[in-house]
Design a protein around this motif. Structure first.
Motif, PDB file in Angstrom:
ATOM      1  N   LEU A  78      -0.191   2.569   1.437  1.00 30.26           N
ATOM      2  CA  LEU A  78       0.658   1.760   2.300  1.00 30.26           C
ATOM      3  C   LEU A  78       2.050   2.372   2.309  1.00 30.26           C
ATOM      4  O   LEU A  78       2.521   2.842   1.274  1.00 30.26           O
ATOM      5  CB  LEU A  78       0.762   0.323   1.774  1.00 30.26           C
ATOM      6  N   GLY A  79       2.676   2.350   3.472  1.00 20.32           N
ATOM      7  CA  GLY A  79       4.027   2.916   3.513  1.00 20.32           C
ATOM      8  C   GLY A  79       4.692   2.669   4.843  1.00 20.32           C
ATOM      9  O   GLY A  79       4.084   2.110   5.766  1.00 20.32           O
ATOM     10  N   THR A 115       6.861  -2.683   5.684  1.00 23.59           N
ATOM     11  CA  THR A 115       7.137  -2.818   4.251  1.00 23.59           C
ATOM     12  C   THR A 115       6.091  -3.729   3.597  1.00 23.59           C
ATOM     13  O   THR A 115       5.298  -4.375   4.291  1.00 23.59           O
ATOM     14  CB  THR A 115       8.552  -3.389   4.035  1.00 23.59           C
ATOM     15  N   CYS A 116       6.131  -3.788   2.270  1.00 23.30           N
ATOM     16  CA  CYS A 116       5.048  -4.449   1.535  1.00 23.30           C
ATOM     17  C   CYS A 116       4.836  -5.915   1.935  1.00 23.30           C
ATOM     18  O   CYS A 116       3.708  -6.402   1.958  1.00 23.30           O
ATOM     19  CB  CYS A 116       5.265  -4.319   0.035  1.00 23.30           C
ATOM     20  N   HIS A 119       2.206  -6.873   4.456  1.00 20.36           N
ATOM     21  CA  HIS A 119       0.793  -6.827   4.060  1.00 20.36           C
ATOM     22  C   HIS A 119       0.345  -8.112   3.353  1.00 20.36           C
ATOM     23  O   HIS A 119      -0.850  -8.351   3.209  1.00 20.36           O
ATOM     24  CB  HIS A 119       0.537  -5.633   3.138  1.00 20.36           C
ATOM     25  N   TYR A 137       1.646   2.196  -2.937  1.00 18.15           N
ATOM     26  CA  TYR A 137       2.670   1.742  -1.994  1.00 18.15           C
ATOM     27  C   TYR A 137       3.916   2.601  -2.148  1.00 18.15           C
ATOM     28  O   TYR A 137       4.485   2.715  -3.233  1.00 18.15           O
ATOM     29  CB  TYR A 137       3.003   0.256  -2.204  1.00 18.15           C
ATOM     30  N   ALA A 295      -2.298  -1.673  -8.209  1.00 16.91           N
ATOM     31  CA  ALA A 295      -1.255  -1.059  -7.376  1.00 16.91           C
ATOM     32  C   ALA A 295      -0.464  -0.005  -8.138  1.00 16.91           C
ATOM     33  O   ALA A 295      -0.101  -0.208  -9.295  1.00 16.91           O
ATOM     34  CB  ALA A 295      -0.310  -2.132  -6.869  1.00 16.91           C
ATOM     35  N   PHE A 297       3.007   2.272  -7.465  1.00 22.26           N
ATOM     36  CA  PHE A 297       4.152   2.377  -6.556  1.00 22.26           C
ATOM     37  C   PHE A 297       4.766   3.773  -6.653  1.00 22.26           C
ATOM     38  O   PHE A 297       4.775   4.377  -7.722  1.00 22.26           O
ATOM     39  CB  PHE A 297       5.202   1.321  -6.908  1.00 22.26           C
TER      40      PHE A 297
END
Lengths: 377, 401
Positions: A78-79, A115-116, A119, A137, A295, A297
């Protein structure tokens, strides 16, 4: 010609209109009785989903997307804009094409401003499917800038929807922990925007009865054709003469940007007083922990040389923000990869806020090194 | 596209429901006018920013007041000066080279307010302003009401691409209270919207790519054949898209009981170019005829001996269609397209006046068939100038020569 003129007579048009209205209503009602297709038919790992599918939380497709990643022992990356397509390859491209990393592929959901927090609604709607999902992420520190540090209704509208941001079965404690970014968005919508988005979702759902449920019930083999799968054929990025090297000919080394990027007058400092991005990240970390999502980061680099050239006084705040992000991740027991040492590397950036393919290569090396040790890929 | 997002569609459905409910329970025309105005502004606000509507509303007020004066006092000076002013203002907004030329000139103060106005539907607003002023001057509009006038200008179904209604027709239908006929019109509107949707959503997406870019076809066909197929596709595409849009606009107006004029009448079965322009974008053609062609004839009649009527007519065709071409865009290819039609109409005029009367077979079916075919081919070739830029036109010429 007479026939056409007869058709266009108001009386005839009106009779046809009654027929169209009645048929429309009947089709609308029948549509709700068409059984939905079941998820779980997809075996190969899906590369990414189109924006409308995620914006409207198309249940079956989203479920299959998450499940396809889990089934194939993959990662979901994710990004924001730095994680989108990059000439010469981005970090996830290099990961997907690394011969040492066997049996693991990296799917993608990325886009400018994604951005996170954006989601969170989707993860809450697919709690069973995302359990034990592995995600990466990418945190881009530029989102703490004055112009990006707040919730952006424009970005949320692009990737999400008011109706998708509701309907969760959560305790008040969980609501407080996970929904801060969602509330920040929905509080900014006026009644018209809320009702329009709600109705949009209702209309889309009526449309899906035929263009999704009925279509794929009749022809199940067509269902998978809507997805892009991670290709088994590898792109050979290594044959590119610039693979793993900075493109020194094209770089303005003083500003550490491409010579073709002329917008040097553009700069925004960090907004130290605004906490929204920290709150958003905190909610996301808590949610991942609660849902069993594994997750990792990446604390991304920022263009130190550009900032130094433009406004050296601002550099301290950028450094401070990155330290705060790392501290937050450490205190939350979140795994993270620190890529901020790339911030000063010549050739690692295309512009003031996006890493270059060389920067992506350096990030990929860091991810590979950390995940390889931890996951034994 | 009129309903290019869900918000507009939802606003429109809500507006239609409210309006028709009010129409059922109240006969007040003023109330209807206010609801239509609220609906128009609300829907337009989903497309443009507030200041655009404010600037246009201020212009509406000025034009309305000038129109009122013209209705009572036939002042030619006032008519021409007001027409000149609004045409200048709209030209500044629409044409880049005019903007650039005044940017540093003495009129630079005009730039900020005018350029901040979004372009959506500006040309059609200009047409309505011109129509209102000229018809007020001619005393064909004798009574007007400001709210009706605002609705006439801001009427969202036709603001983007027509049809260009007349003030009197619009005013008549908005004040019409025949509920039975309104019911018929409502369901007729549903059919028109359905027909428009079939054209624009059901067919156009399948041909648009081949129509607008012949190079897609060069993989399978020779360049000449690719251009030929692409041209045929473009003829179909532009007709279906535009007439489909008009169907939706007309149907939407029907839903609230306003019978706007038709815009297309099987243009590709025209037997000559003159007939084509009576069947294609009818309201715009009528506008050109009334407000460009006829005044140009009067102008040339003063310069040229009335004995040379044919020359005057040809000059008027050329002038009108050069203006028509330039109105479509500030690129040179639109000028070529306008000239293509101007020249075609001139040839048609010469044929009709000098040659056709002496041809013995001009009334039989074969003649009609070949006339239709020839007109279609001429119009279709004309679309090349409409669709491609000057550089692309040179490439096409080199490919087929």
């Amino acid at each position: 010609m007479n026939l056409i003129q007869t058709i266009y007579k108001t009386k005839n048009l009106a009779n046809n209109g009654i027929f169209i209205v009645v048929c429309g209503l009947v089709l609308l009602i029948i549509g709700y009785f068409i059984p939905d297709i079941k998820s779980g038919m997809i075996k190969k790992q899906i590369h990414t989903l189109n924006g409308f599918t995620t914006k409207h939380n198309d249940q079956t497709e989203l479920a299959d997307f998450y499940q396809s990643i889990k089934k194939n022992n993959g990662f979901l990356v994710l990004g924001t804009s730095e994680t989108t397509t990059l000439k010469g390859g981005n970090y996830y491209d290099f990961l997907n094409n690394d011969k040492d990393i066997k049996g693991t592929k990296f799917s993608l959901l990325a886009g400018a401003g994604r951005t996170c927090g954006i989601h969170i609604p989707l993860l809450l709607h697919h709690q069973a499917e995302v359990d034990s999902l592995k995600i990466i992420y990418f945190i881009n520190p530029v989102y703490w800038r004055t112009d990006l540090c707040n919730v952006s209704v424009e970005y949320w509208n692009r990737y999400s929807n008011y109706k998708v941001c509701g309907g969760f079965d959560l305790s008040p404690k969980e609501e407080k922990a996970f929904l801060t970014p969602i509330m920040a968005y929905t509080d900014k919508l006026n009644w018209f925007e809320k009702s329009a988005q709600y109705m949009e979702q209702v209309i889309r759902s009526a449309r899906r009865n035929y263009f999704h449920k009925l279509r794929y019930s009749i022809s199940p083999e067509d269902y998978s054709s809507q997805f892009r799968f991670l290709s088994s054929t590898k792109v050979d990025y290594t044959s590119d003469p610039l693979y793993g090297k900075p493109n020194l000919e094209s770089i303005d080394t003083t500003w550490n940007i491409l010579k073709s990027f002329t917008n040097k007058s553009w700069f925004k400092p960090i907004d130290k007083a605004n906490n929204y991005r920290y709150e958003e990240l905190t909610s996301f970390i808590k949610l991942c922990e609660s849902l069993g999502i594994k997750a990792t980061f990446i604390v991304g680099p920022y263009n130190e040389r550009f900032i130094t050239q433009y406004d050296p006084k601002s550099l301290g705040n950028y450094n401070g923000t990155v330290q705060n992000i790392k501290q937050l991740l450490t205190e939350s027991n979140a795994e993270f990869i620190d890529a901020t040492d790339i911030s000063n590397v010549i050739g690692a950036f295309n512009d003031h806020q996006h890493h270059s393919s060389y920067g992506a290569f350096l990030i990929y090396r860091k991810i590979k090194s950390q995940l390889y040790e931890k996951e034994s890929l | 596209m009129l309903f290019n997002n869900y918000s507009i569609f939802i606003c429109f459905v809500t507006f239609v429901l409210i309006y028709n409910t009010v129409k059922l329970v109240s006969k007040s025309i003023a109330l209807r006018n206010i609801i239509v105005l609220a609906g128009n502004l609300f829907i337009l606000l989903t497309l443009v920013k507030e200041h655009t509507l404010i600037v246009i509303a201020v212009l509406c007020l000025l034009v309305f007041l000038v129109g009122k004066v013209l209705q009572n006092k036939n002042s030619r000076v006032l008519l021409f000066s007001s027409l000149a002013l609004i045409i200048v203002l709209f030209s500044i907004r629409n044409y880049t080279y005019i903007q650039e030329s005044i940017a540093s000139g003495i009129f630079s103060f005009l730039n900020a307010p005018i350029l901040s106005v979004e372009k959506l539907g500006l040309s059609y607003i200009l047409f309505r302003f011109v129509h209102y002023l000229v018809e007020s001057y001619k005393n064909k509009i004798q009574k007007s009401n400001f709210i009706t006038f605002l609705n006439y200008i801001f009427f969202f179904p036709s603001i983007i691409a027509g049809p260009i209604d007349t003030y009197n027709n619009f005013s008549f239908w908005i004040g019409n209270s025949k509920l039975k006929y309104h019911r018929s019109l409502f369901f007729a509107g549903v059919t028109r919207i359905f027909m428009g949707a079939v054209k624009t959503i059901g067919i156009v997406p399948y041909i648009i790519h081949y129509a607008t870019d012949y190079t897609i076809l060069t993989a399978n066909f020779s360049p000449t054949l690719a251009i030929f197929i692409s041209l045929l596709a473009y003829s179909a595409y532009i007709y279906l898209d535009f007439s489909g849009y008009s169907d939706i606009a007309i149907g939407s107006a029907y839903l609230i009981g306003i019978k706007t004029p038709e815009n297309f009448n099987n243009p590709y079965v025209s037997q000559n170019l003159s007939e084509f322009w009576k069947r294609w974008h009818i309201t715009f053609s009528l506008f050109l005829k009334l407000y460009v062609f006829k005044p140009t004839i009067l102008f040339y009649n003063k310069l040229i001996n009335p004995k040379h009527r044919l020359i005057v007519t040809i000059l008027c065709y050329l002038t009108t269609f050069v203006i028509c071409g330039l109105w479509h865009g500030d690129k040179i290819n639109f000028l070529y397209w306008g000239l293509w039609h101007g020249v075609g109409l001139a040839i048609n005029k010469i044929w009709t006046v000098k040659i056709k009367p002496i041809i013995p077979f001009s009334n039989n079916r074969s003649y009609a068939f070949f006339s239709i075919l020839l007109t279609f081919i001429y119009v279709t070739i004309g679309w090349v100038f409409f669709n491609y830029s000057e550089e692309q036109l040179v490439t096409i010429y080199n490919l087929i020569k």
